[in-house]
Design a protein around this motif. Structure first.
Motif, PDB file in Angstrom:
ATOM      1  N   ILE A   4       5.629   9.116  38.884  1.00 28.79           N
ATOM      2  CA  ILE A   4       6.030   8.311  37.742  1.00 28.79           C
ATOM      3  C   ILE A   4       5.485   8.971  36.493  1.00 28.79           C
ATOM      4  CG2 ILE A   4       6.093   6.139  39.030  1.00 28.79           C
ATOM      5  CD1 ILE A   4       3.443   5.442  37.867  1.00 28.79           C
ATOM      6  N   PHE A   5       6.019   8.606  35.367  1.00 31.41           N
ATOM      7  CA  PHE A   5       5.608   9.219  34.119  1.00 31.41           C
ATOM      8  C   PHE A   5       5.394   8.128  33.096  1.00 31.41           C
ATOM      9  CE2 PHE A   5       6.466  11.054  29.949  1.00 31.41           C
ATOM     10  CZ  PHE A   5       5.636  12.154  29.964  1.00 31.41           C
ATOM     11  N   LEU A   6       4.254   8.146  32.407  1.00 32.39           N
ATOM     12  CA  LEU A   6       3.921   7.148  31.404  1.00 32.39           C
ATOM     13  C   LEU A   6       4.143   7.758  30.039  1.00 32.39           C
ATOM     14  CD1 LEU A   6       2.733   4.434  30.608  1.00 32.39           C
ATOM     15  CD2 LEU A   6       0.455   5.425  30.811  1.00 32.39           C
ATOM     16  N   SER A   7       5.099   7.235  29.294  1.00 27.39           N
ATOM     17  CA  SER A   7       5.372   7.731  27.957  1.00 27.39           C
ATOM     18  C   SER A   7       4.636   6.863  26.952  1.00 27.39           C
ATOM     19  CB  SER A   7       6.876   7.681  27.670  1.00 27.39           C
ATOM     20  OG  SER A   7       7.106   8.066  26.337  1.00 27.39           O
ATOM     21  N   LEU A   8       3.737   7.467  26.181  1.00 31.27           N
ATOM     22  CA  LEU A   8       2.889   6.680  25.293  1.00 31.27           C
ATOM     23  C   LEU A   8       3.531   6.394  23.942  1.00 31.27           C
ATOM     24  CD1 LEU A   8      -0.563   8.376  25.982  1.00 31.27           C
ATOM     25  CD2 LEU A   8       0.346   6.262  26.915  1.00 31.27           C
ATOM     26  N   CYS A   9       4.494   7.179  23.557  1.00 27.57           N
ATOM     27  CA  CYS A   9       5.073   6.979  22.226  1.00 27.57           C
ATOM     28  C   CYS A   9       6.574   6.965  22.307  1.00 27.57           C
ATOM     29  CB  CYS A   9       4.630   8.088  21.272  1.00 27.57           C
ATOM     30  SG  CYS A   9       2.846   8.140  21.012  1.00 27.57           S
ATOM     31  N   LEU A  10       7.217   6.025  21.612  1.00 28.03           N
ATOM     32  CA  LEU A  10       8.671   6.018  21.532  1.00 28.03           C
ATOM     33  C   LEU A  10       9.141   7.124  20.623  1.00 28.03           C
ATOM     34  CD1 LEU A  10      11.416   4.764  22.044  1.00 28.03           C
ATOM     35  CD2 LEU A  10      10.968   3.173  20.176  1.00 28.03           C
ATOM     36  N   LEU A  11       8.601   7.206  19.438  1.00 31.11           N
ATOM     37  CA  LEU A  11       8.886   8.281  18.514  1.00 31.11           C
ATOM     38  C   LEU A  11       7.594   8.631  17.788  1.00 31.11           C
ATOM     39  CD1 LEU A  11      12.228   7.023  16.920  1.00 31.11           C
ATOM     40  CD2 LEU A  11      11.980   8.939  18.482  1.00 31.11           C
ATOM     41  N   GLY A  18      -0.282  -2.033  14.739  1.00 30.65           N
ATOM     42  CA  GLY A  18      -1.488  -1.231  14.619  1.00 30.65           C
ATOM     43  C   GLY A  18      -1.696  -0.219  15.727  1.00 30.65           C
ATOM     44  N   PHE A  19      -0.791  -0.129  16.709  1.00 28.72           N
ATOM     45  CA  PHE A  19      -0.976   0.886  17.748  1.00 28.72           C
ATOM     46  C   PHE A  19       0.384   1.399  18.207  1.00 28.72           C
ATOM     47  CE2 PHE A  19       0.315  -1.790  21.278  1.00 28.72           C
ATOM     48  CZ  PHE A  19      -0.022  -3.063  20.859  1.00 28.72           C
ATOM     49  N   ALA A  20       0.361   2.601  18.795  1.00 34.15           N
ATOM     50  CA  ALA A  20       1.608   3.249  19.200  1.00 34.15           C
ATOM     51  C   ALA A  20       2.301   2.425  20.281  1.00 34.15           C
ATOM     52  CB  ALA A  20       1.325   4.654  19.718  1.00 34.15           C
ATOM     53  N   GLN A  21       3.615   2.298  20.150  1.00 40.30           N
ATOM     54  CA  GLN A  21       4.374   1.570  21.164  1.00 40.30           C
ATOM     55  C   GLN A  21       4.312   2.313  22.486  1.00 40.30           C
ATOM     56  OE1 GLN A  21       8.428   1.097  20.155  1.00 40.30           O
ATOM     57  NE2 GLN A  21       9.000   0.130  22.070  1.00 40.30           N
ATOM     58  N   LEU A  78       8.822  -6.786  30.744  1.00 40.78           N
ATOM     59  CA  LEU A  78       9.340  -6.081  31.922  1.00 40.78           C
ATOM     60  C   LEU A  78      10.815  -6.392  32.125  1.00 40.78           C
ATOM     61  CD1 LEU A  78       9.106  -4.493  34.608  1.00 40.78           C
ATOM     62  CD2 LEU A  78       8.246  -6.591  35.670  1.00 40.78           C
ATOM     63  N   TRP A  79      11.602  -5.339  32.360  1.00 46.62           N
ATOM     64  CA  TRP A  79      13.007  -5.466  32.741  1.00 46.62           C
ATOM     65  C   TRP A  79      13.216  -4.803  34.106  1.00 46.62           C
ATOM     66  CZ3 TRP A  79      11.344  -4.629  27.827  1.00 46.62           C
ATOM     67  CH2 TRP A  79      11.888  -5.422  26.798  1.00 46.62           C
ATOM     68  N   VAL A  80      14.125  -5.344  34.886  1.00 43.90           N
ATOM     69  CA  VAL A  80      14.466  -4.795  36.198  1.00 43.90           C
ATOM     70  C   VAL A  80      15.956  -4.479  36.190  1.00 43.90           C
ATOM     71  CG1 VAL A  80      14.541  -5.219  38.690  1.00 43.90           C
ATOM     72  CG2 VAL A  80      12.654  -6.138  37.312  1.00 43.90           C
ATOM     73  N   ARG A  81      16.310  -3.253  36.568  1.00 44.70           N
ATOM     74  CA  ARG A  81      17.732  -2.879  36.625  1.00 44.70           C
ATOM     75  C   ARG A  81      18.260  -3.151  38.031  1.00 44.70           C
ATOM     76  NH1 ARG A  81      21.548   2.231  35.984  1.00 44.70           N
ATOM     77  NH2 ARG A  81      23.020   1.357  34.486  1.00 44.70           N
ATOM     78  N   THR A  82      19.232  -4.056  38.127  1.00 46.25           N
ATOM     79  CA  THR A  82      19.739  -4.472  39.418  1.00 46.25           C
ATOM     80  C   THR A  82      21.159  -4.997  39.240  1.00 46.25           C
ATOM     81  OG1 THR A  82      19.307  -5.885  41.336  1.00 46.25           O
ATOM     82  CG2 THR A  82      18.729  -6.793  39.187  1.00 46.25           C
ATOM     83  N   ASP A 155      11.849  -6.238  21.699  1.00 48.70           N
ATOM     84  CA  ASP A 155      13.124  -5.792  21.149  1.00 48.70           C
ATOM     85  C   ASP A 155      13.533  -4.419  21.676  1.00 48.70           C
ATOM     86  OD1 ASP A 155      13.414  -8.095  19.631  1.00 48.70           O
ATOM     87  OD2 ASP A 155      12.266  -7.256  17.949  1.00 48.70           O
ATOM     88  N   ASP A 156      12.662  -3.795  22.423  1.00 47.94           N
ATOM     89  CA  ASP A 156      12.935  -2.456  22.958  1.00 47.94           C
ATOM     90  C   ASP A 156      13.571  -2.552  24.339  1.00 47.94           C
ATOM     91  OD1 ASP A 156      12.888   0.353  23.262  1.00 47.94           O
ATOM     92  OD2 ASP A 156      10.951   0.245  24.291  1.00 47.94           O
ATOM     93  N   ALA A 157      14.624  -3.342  24.460  1.00 47.22           N
ATOM     94  CA  ALA A 157      15.330  -3.454  25.739  1.00 47.22           C
ATOM     95  C   ALA A 157      15.961  -2.107  26.085  1.00 47.22           C
ATOM     96  CB  ALA A 157      16.398  -4.530  25.652  1.00 47.22           C
ATOM     97  N   PRO A 158      15.915  -1.689  27.341  1.00 46.60           N
ATOM     98  CA  PRO A 158      16.446  -0.374  27.719  1.00 46.60           C
ATOM     99  C   PRO A 158      17.977  -0.342  27.633  1.00 46.60           C
ATOM    100  CG  PRO A 158      15.766  -1.585  29.661  1.00 46.60           C
ATOM    101  CD  PRO A 158      15.324  -2.401  28.487  1.00 46.60           C
ATOM    102  N   VAL A 159      18.521   0.846  27.395  1.00 48.87           N
ATOM    103  CA  VAL A 159      19.972   1.017  27.348  1.00 48.87           C
ATOM    104  C   VAL A 159      20.536   0.910  28.760  1.00 48.87           C
ATOM    105  CG1 VAL A 159      19.891   2.436  25.276  1.00 48.87           C
ATOM    106  CG2 VAL A 159      19.779   3.525  27.532  1.00 48.87           C
ATOM    107  N   ASN A 160      21.805   0.513  28.856  1.00 50.96           N
ATOM    108  CA  ASN A 160      22.424   0.344  30.178  1.00 50.96           C
ATOM    109  C   ASN A 160      23.525   1.340  30.452  1.00 50.96           C
ATOM    110  OD1 ASN A 160      22.532  -1.186  32.676  1.00 50.96           O
ATOM    111  ND2 ASN A 160      24.542  -1.913  31.979  1.00 50.96           N
TER     112      ASN A 160
END
Length: 607
Positions: A4-11, A18-21, A78-82, A155-160
């Protein structure tokens, strides 16, 4: 924690309270322990991903578990793709997600929506360091999920959209730096069914450095334990009797179709034979989904591990599409056909008046076994419904259990085809168990295929297109290489099944038109417009009618043997597949007539 990969910053520079998304993507297929869930990659060309599925045949499967490390603890959305795979109106694929031992309130897989989408699961508390995720099956009836997505921003819902989501996957899985280099090969074979396995062995024994890439954990394709179709076609009536010896070597006898004994299909035997070849680099669980081109030639293919998502790059001088679907050829821009040609175009008496998208279907076989104790099976209101008037009274399936016939696209709707087959299997079995208990009380489902056994999809066009007349007239072309013996066997919906399920047929009929042994020209085994592309298997250059005879697996295996020999001649003479026909046909046919031994070969030129 791996895979798995943890991405610490959106942009870069984006700040939230006050902290990175923070965003985290966990792919379902990359769970550390899949438990009783299975990895399904059949829709990779649509989803650009594999997924986990709870294929329990009505019995709940063991939980899938994994751990994920968060650099910072806190509240995440949390979102689940199903999806709901059988929304009639609500399907059976219910499951729950647990986070750090706590089950979420939402039950997934029962939305009533058959499309893949992201479903919001609420807020969860994640610890700094390791966190445990668990997927709990609630039904045993094929619940599934693709990925879990965590974000600190609601508000950062993933794209489908699948193509847009592919970019997100690459970013969050750390795949943007490019694939891992595997090597440079003389022959890259994509597809590890009978055709591809035979092509790899044939080429390797001729001294070629070969990569064999297969997108499942076993070799054999339709003849593997995952699909369980027996080998058909004859290897003992060849014009060239030594062609077919690799097919015989891989042949594990005839267990019939859908035998509940997985070992009868010889998965381990096939793997051992391939792994014994020092010139073969075998790559299982790797789905090729991209190519690099150099003009009209393929330079390299890109594959992704269906479980870990690691990407690999295979460079080569020659390539062979043995995928069945013509996937490699399609990616490279090879000319292809799909569906039926018209009678006026081909001159074939068995062709329809007008061209159409009709293709032979896909089968998911199944079998039951008699037990000492009686067993039940639940009612299945979401499945296809059967009655005293129409049901299929049998303990197991054979080839007739088939969906497609132009009602579904066998490539882009492979998941829907498989699911339609499952609705037929489970619905019919529920009827037999509950309405014919006196006959079936002691029987239970022992095995149901979740990987579809495809018959027809794309056919890649070569310098010759085999026709009905070539077959029935027994035309012996100078490059006639592979002897075929199977009937012209074109399936169509069973009439009674159509009467009850018009447009949704799942049971087939056929009419066998006998043929004498005939040969398939070498020119059917390479692409007419991609300069270094061979093909072997059900995607070779034929009309739909001729395909009805060439498609069976012993014949496809012999095609693979011929491709391996042709690639050797091409490599030895620094020639294209077409130049093997134009300039070196006698050398190639000499090998077909009497395959040579690797130890007597001249030294091959190096790249």
């Amino acid at each position: 924690m791996k895979r798995i990969f943890l991405s610490l910053c959106l942009l870069a520079g984006m700040v939230l309270v006050g902290f990175a998304q923070k965003r985290v993507l966990v792919e379902a297929e990359s769970f550390d322990h899949t438990g009783g869930w299975v990895i399904d990659q059949q829709s990779f060309d649509v989803l650009y991903s594999s997924y986990l599925m709870a294929h329990g045949m009505g019995n709940r499967v063991e939980d899938a578990r994994t751990t994920v490390e968060f650099s910072d603890g806190g509240r995440y959305h949390l979102w689940v793709r199903t999806k709901d795979w059988a929304p009639f109106p609500t399907g059976p694929g219910a499951f729950k997600i647990h986070v750090n031992g706590n089950p979420l309130e939402v039950v997934f897989g029962q939305s009533g929506d058959a499309e893949w989408d992201w479903y919001y699961a609420g807020e969860v508390d994640m610890k700094a360091g390791e966190n445990e995720l668990l997927a709990e099956d609630l039904s045993g009836f094929n619940g599934r999920f693709d990925a879990l997505y965590f974000s600190t921003d609601k508000d950062d819902a993933p794209v489908n959209d699948n193509e847009a989501l592919l970019k997100v996957r690459k970013e969050l899985l750390g795949l943007t730096d490019g694939p891992e280099e595997v090597g440079n090969f003389d022959l890259v074979v994509v597809g590890g069914g009978m055709a591809g396995t035979c092509a790899a062995i044939s080429g390797a024994r001729m001294g070629l450095k070969v990569a064999l890439i297969q997108n499942r954990p076993v070799l054999g394709g339709n003849n593997s334990s995952e699909i369980r179709v027996h080998l058909m076609g004859r290897v003992d009536q060849n014009h060239y009797p030594k062609l077919g010896r690799i097919v015989r070597e891989l042949d594990n006898g005839d267990p019939g179709n859908g035998n509940p004994d997985a070992a009868r299909y010889g998965d381990e035997r096939k793997l051992q034979i391939v792994r014994a070849e020092p010139n073969i680099s075998l790559h299982l669980n790797t789905h090729v989904y991209d190519v690099e081109m150099d003009g009209n030639s393929i330079k390299a293919v890109i594959g992704r591990d269906i479980a870990t998502n690691q990407e690999y790059r295979f460079e080569g001088q020659y390539f062979s599409d043995c995928t069945g679907d013509g996937t490699l050829g399609y990616l490279a821009g090879a000319e292809y056909r799909m569906g039926r040609e018209s009678r006026s175009e081909t001159g074939e008496s068995l062709a329809p008046e007008n061209p159409d998208d009709f293709t032979l279907g896909t089968s998911n076989l199944w079998a039951s076994l008699e037990r000492d104790q009686p067993s039940g099976f639940p009612e299945t209101p979401w499945a296809i419904q059967f009655s005293d008037e129409y049901h299929i009274d049998d303990y197991k399936a054979d080839w007739q259990w088939e969906t497609g016939f132009g009602n579904f696209n066998t490539i882009y709707e492979a998941e829907q085809i498989r699911d339609h087959n499952l609705r037929a299997i489970f619905g019919n079995w529920s009827y037999l168990k509950n309405e014919k208990a006196e006959k079936y009380s002691h029987h239970e489902l022992a095995w149901v295929a979740y990987i579809g056994g495809k018959r027809e999809s794309r056919r890649l066009m070569g310098d010759h297109v085999l026709t009905q007349m070539d077959i029935q007239d027994g035309v012996m072309y100078p490059d006639g290489a592979v002897t075929a013996t199977w009937t012209i066997d074109l399936h169509f919906p069973d009439a009674k099944n159509s009467r009850y399920f018009e447009g949704e047929e799942f049971f087939a009929g056929t009419k066998h038109i006998k043929v004498q042994p005939y040969t398939i020209p070498y020119r059917c085994l390479y692409s007419r417009n991609i300069d270094n592309l061979y093909m072997a298997g059900r995607n070779i250059s034929t009309t739909h009618v001729a395909f009805g005879s060439t498609r069976v697996m012993r014949t496809c295996g012999m095609m693979g043997e011929a491709v391996g020999y042709a690639a050797f001649v091409a490599k030895k003479n620094n020639a294209s597949p077409r130049e093997v026909y134009n300039l070196h046909l006698n050398e190639f046919m000499g090998i077909i007539e009497s395959p040579v031994n690797i130890y007597n070969l001249p030294t091959l030129p190096q790249n």
